[in-house]
Design an enzyme around this catalytic site. Structure first.
Site, PDB file in Angstrom:
ATOM      1  N   HIS A  49       0.817  -1.188   0.070  1.00 27.71           N
ATOM      2  CA  HIS A  49      -0.161   0.053  -0.040  1.00 27.71           C
ATOM      3  C   HIS A  49       0.890   1.280  -0.040  1.00 27.71           C
ATOM      4  O   HIS A  49       1.272   1.752   1.081  1.00 27.71           O
ATOM      5  CB  HIS A  49      -1.038   0.217   1.070  1.00 27.71           C
ATOM      6  CG  HIS A  49      -2.053   1.249   1.127  1.00 27.71           C
ATOM      7  ND1 HIS A  49      -3.241   0.878   1.678  1.00 27.71           N
ATOM      8  CD2 HIS A  49      -2.170   2.332   0.820  1.00 27.71           C
ATOM      9  CE1 HIS A  49      -4.056   1.828   1.760  1.00 27.71           C
ATOM     10  NE2 HIS A  49      -3.284   2.920   0.709  1.00 27.71           N
ATOM     11  N   HIS A  51       1.271   5.265  -2.341  1.00 29.35           N
ATOM     12  CA  HIS A  51       0.845   6.257  -3.219  1.00 29.35           C
ATOM     13  C   HIS A  51       2.301   6.892  -3.576  1.00 29.35           C
ATOM     14  O   HIS A  51       2.656   7.914  -2.747  1.00 29.35           O
ATOM     15  CB  HIS A  51      -0.075   7.093  -2.419  1.00 29.35           C
ATOM     16  CG  HIS A  51      -1.340   6.504  -1.809  1.00 29.35           C
ATOM     17  ND1 HIS A  51      -2.487   6.434  -2.539  1.00 29.35           N
ATOM     18  CD2 HIS A  51      -1.354   5.957  -0.560  1.00 29.35           C
ATOM     19  CE1 HIS A  51      -3.353   5.955  -1.897  1.00 29.35           C
ATOM     20  NE2 HIS A  51      -2.919   5.543  -0.438  1.00 29.35           N
ATOM     21  N   GLU A 141      -6.988   0.743  -4.090  1.00 28.33           N
ATOM     22  CA  GLU A 141      -7.854   1.121  -2.850  1.00 28.33           C
ATOM     23  C   GLU A 141      -9.230   1.591  -3.158  1.00 28.33           C
ATOM     24  O   GLU A 141      -9.250   2.781  -3.587  1.00 28.33           O
ATOM     25  CB  GLU A 141      -6.977   2.101  -1.900  1.00 28.33           C
ATOM     26  CG  GLU A 141      -7.722   2.969  -0.896  1.00 28.33           C
ATOM     27  CD  GLU A 141      -6.533   3.688  -0.154  1.00 28.33           C
ATOM     28  OE1 GLU A 141      -5.592   4.159  -0.548  1.00 28.33           O
ATOM     29  OE2 GLU A 141      -6.914   4.006   1.124  1.00 28.33           O
ATOM     30  N   HIS A 172     -10.788   0.781   1.385  1.00 30.55           N
ATOM     31  CA  HIS A 172     -10.794   1.907   2.265  1.00 30.55           C
ATOM     32  C   HIS A 172     -12.102   2.046   2.981  1.00 30.55           C
ATOM     33  O   HIS A 172     -13.035   2.498   2.434  1.00 30.55           O
ATOM     34  CB  HIS A 172     -10.358   3.309   1.606  1.00 30.55           C
ATOM     35  CG  HIS A 172     -10.096   4.311   2.463  1.00 30.55           C
ATOM     36  ND1 HIS A 172      -8.813   5.045   2.600  1.00 30.55           N
ATOM     37  CD2 HIS A 172     -10.788   5.018   3.477  1.00 30.55           C
ATOM     38  CE1 HIS A 172      -8.884   6.097   3.441  1.00 30.55           C
ATOM     39  NE2 HIS A 172     -10.092   5.759   3.960  1.00 30.55           N
ATOM     40  N   HIS A 214      -5.451  -0.575   6.080  1.00 29.91           N
ATOM     41  CA  HIS A 214      -5.450   0.264   7.235  1.00 29.91           C
ATOM     42  C   HIS A 214      -6.533   0.343   8.240  1.00 29.91           C
ATOM     43  O   HIS A 214      -7.032   1.487   8.416  1.00 29.91           O
ATOM     44  CB  HIS A 214      -5.031   1.802   6.664  1.00 29.91           C
ATOM     45  CG  HIS A 214      -5.837   2.464   5.836  1.00 29.91           C
ATOM     46  ND1 HIS A 214      -7.158   2.446   5.701  1.00 29.91           N
ATOM     47  CD2 HIS A 214      -5.492   2.934   4.442  1.00 29.91           C
ATOM     48  CE1 HIS A 214      -7.761   2.747   4.519  1.00 29.91           C
ATOM     49  NE2 HIS A 214      -6.677   3.350   3.942  1.00 29.91           N
ATOM     50  N   ASP A 276       0.839   2.462   3.976  1.00 30.47           N
ATOM     51  CA  ASP A 276      -0.031   3.579   3.035  1.00 30.47           C
ATOM     52  C   ASP A 276       0.739   4.887   3.263  1.00 30.47           C
ATOM     53  O   ASP A 276       0.203   5.910   3.336  1.00 30.47           O
ATOM     54  CB  ASP A 276      -1.227   3.712   4.102  1.00 30.47           C
ATOM     55  CG  ASP A 276      -2.353   4.797   3.686  1.00 30.47           C
ATOM     56  OD1 ASP A 276      -2.189   4.999   2.103  1.00 30.47           O
ATOM     57  OD2 ASP A 276      -3.284   5.088   4.052  1.00 30.47           O
ATOM     58  N   HIS A 280       2.578  14.278   1.368  1.00 35.30           N
ATOM     59  CA  HIS A 280       2.277  15.563   1.004  1.00 35.30           C
ATOM     60  C   HIS A 280       3.152  16.493   1.394  1.00 35.30           C
ATOM     61  O   HIS A 280       3.784  16.379   2.394  1.00 35.30           O
ATOM     62  CB  HIS A 280       0.964  15.771   1.552  1.00 35.30           C
ATOM     63  CG  HIS A 280      -0.383  15.068   1.211  1.00 35.30           C
ATOM     64  ND1 HIS A 280      -1.010  15.334   0.088  1.00 35.30           N
ATOM     65  CD2 HIS A 280      -0.982  14.408   1.883  1.00 35.30           C
ATOM     66  CE1 HIS A 280      -1.747  14.074   0.183  1.00 35.30           C
ATOM     67  NE2 HIS A 280      -2.129  13.532   1.191  1.00 35.30           N
TER      68      HIS A 280
HETATM   69  O1  DOR Z   1      -4.555   9.597   4.645  1.00 38.42           O
HETATM   70  C1  DOR Z   1      -4.581   9.158   3.507  1.00 38.42           C
HETATM   71  N1  DOR Z   1      -3.924   9.684   2.325  1.00 38.42           N
HETATM   72  N2  DOR Z   1      -5.492   8.377   3.344  1.00 38.42           N
HETATM   73  C2  DOR Z   1      -5.891   7.703   2.052  1.00 38.42           C
HETATM   74  O2  DOR Z   1      -6.867   6.979   2.124  1.00 38.42           O
HETATM   75  C3  DOR Z   1      -5.485   8.409   0.801  1.00 38.42           C
HETATM   76  C4  DOR Z   1      -4.083   8.851   1.156  1.00 38.42           C
HETATM   77  C5  DOR Z   1      -3.576   9.872   0.021  1.00 38.42           C
HETATM   78  O3  DOR Z   1      -3.596   9.349  -1.207  1.00 38.42           O
HETATM   79  O4  DOR Z   1      -3.232  11.054   0.121  1.00 38.42           O
HETATM   80 ZN    ZN Z   2      -3.937   4.676   0.655  1.00 35.44          ZN
END
Ligand code: DOR
Ligand code: ZN
Length: 399
Positions: A49, A51, A141, A172, A214, A276, A280
């Site tokens: 998991h 991103h 997800e 999710h 998660h 996960d 950012h």
């Molecule tokens: O906190 C999160 N950020 N939860 C998610 O399900 C998506 C993820 C994101 O892609 O930023």
């Molecule tokens: Zn995620």
């Protein structure tokens, strides 16, 4: 041909043994002689998991930087999630992302396909075409709650997809009826939202195809323990709680949110640990965007907890052989130190414990919720028989 010797996690136990390998492992045994390795030789992790952003969000992470971060954390294979910009919901976008990954990647890479309200009628057709060329471990997800209406999937759609396809779906689980917008988000995304979503999903058919991402509450975990579905936990839900608000301040938002108590004592009830990894930038965090980076710090923190006797060595299979089995990577030779499997190792020297410092991490986002936490980073990582840490060869491939 390579031969290493040392303390190895083999068949669930730590033994003194040698490993003979090329791309795959040829022999394991105490009579196999080899270069003595300083540290514990563990199977490299599979993070199911992450991103890795890229595309129109390459200001916060790219496949290149995400995978560099992964390999430094002892992760040899990742499953990237499709909620990128643009969303990976078609044959064309999936292929575009895989071609991009092929160009510059430091670990092995696979990608889930998105389920959207626009593509749900065509998902079987897209999958059939994709699977001629790629592994496609799962659809997901899948978001039951999302600000993008095309990504917010209703239970009826989920039921249809489950009944007409034989593919794992990663969910999710937060019920949109119980979620409100606001920050800090732990005040607006209650535990009931997760429990209600898990409950509703478990009432669908073919729940053995569901994998819950998660999980953050013990109530949902209890429901899942008695089901045929599988579930994962993140390092942040294992270790952090709303008490960390005073430390993390506006960086605290993550979905599902941190809860009153961390879940570490429940670790053995989860099938999988996955990061996960959701980077950012600090500016975006200050604007409330949810998500924590974590692919690089996950295994090092877990190993440090093992060293201190806080958790057992069984945690390692939740990062390796169990996710491999759930998502079919075992058949592709990933997930354990065993004859015939890929020579994917992470070596951890217990005398090299450090404190996490975001400046030493490789994600582009430049911060971590684990600043100052104890960790043991791998001093060697081997990917399909080549030592990539400390050498940093570029060897990853797409599945
Ligand atoms: O906190 C999160 N950020 N939860 C998610 O399900 C998506 C993820 C994101 O892609 O930023
Ligand atoms: Zn995620």
């Amino acid at each position: 041909m390579n031969r290493i010797f040392g303390k190895v996690l083999y068949k669930g136990r730590i033994v003194e043994a040698g490993i003979e390998f090329e791309e795959t492992i040829l022999k394991v045994g105490k009579n196999v002689k080899g270069n003595k390795v300083k540290g514990l030789i563990l199977p490299a992790a599979i993070d199911v998991h992450v991103h890795f952003r890229d595309f129109n969000e390459s200001h916060k992470e790219t496949i290149e930087t995400g995978s560099l971060s992964a390999i430094h954390g002892g992760v040899c294979l990742v499953v990237d999630q499709p909620n990128c910009k643009p969303v990976v919901d078609s044959l064309e976008i999936y292929e575009k992302r895989m071609r991009k990954a092929e160009k510059k990647i430091y670990c092995d890479y696979s990608l889930n396909l998105a389920l959207t309200n626009s593509n749900c009628g065509k998902i079987a057709e897209i999958l059939e075409k994709l699977r001629k060329k790629y592994t496609v471990p799962a659809v997901g997800e899948v978001f039951l709650e999302h600000t993008n209406p095309d990504l917010q999937i209703g239970y009826e759609t989920l039921r249809n997809v489950l009944e007409t396809n034989k593919i794992r779906l990663t969910i999710h689980a937060e019920d949109p009826k119980l979620v409100e917008a606001g920050t800090p988000n732990f005040k607006y995304r209650p535990e009931e939202a997760e429990v209600s979503a898990v409950n509703s999903c478990l009432m669908l058919s073919r729940t053995e195809l569901l994998h819950f991402c998660h999980i953050s509450t013990t109530t949902a975990l209890e429901l899942l323990k008695n089901s045929s579905s599988t579930c994962e936990v993140t390092p942040h839900h294992l270790l952090l709680s709303i008490k960390d608000y005073s430390r993390l301040k506006e960086f605290i938002n993550v979905n599902p949110p941190l809860r009153e108590k961390p879940l570490l004592e429940h670790l053995n009830d989860f099938d999988v640990i996955a990061s996960d990894h959701a980077p950012h930038t600090p500016e975006e965090k200050k604007d409330g965007l949810p998500g924590f980076p974590g692919v690089e710090t996950m295994y090092p923190i877990i190993v440090s907890l093992i060293k201190d006797g806080i958790i057992g060595i069984g945690a390692v299979e939740r990062l390796t052989s169990i996710p491999a089995k759930i998502f079919g990577f075992d058949r592709l030779r990933y997930g354990e130190i065993e004859v015939g499997k890929f020579a994917n190792f992470a070596v951890f020297d217990f005398s090299k414990e450090t404190r996490i410092n975001s400046r030493n991490l490789h994600s582009m986002c430049g911060w971590t919720p684990y600043e100052g936490f104890k960790a043991i980073f791998p001093n060697e990582v081997w990917l399909r028989g080549e030592r990539v840490i400390p050498e940093e060869a570029r060897l990853g491939r797409v599945l």
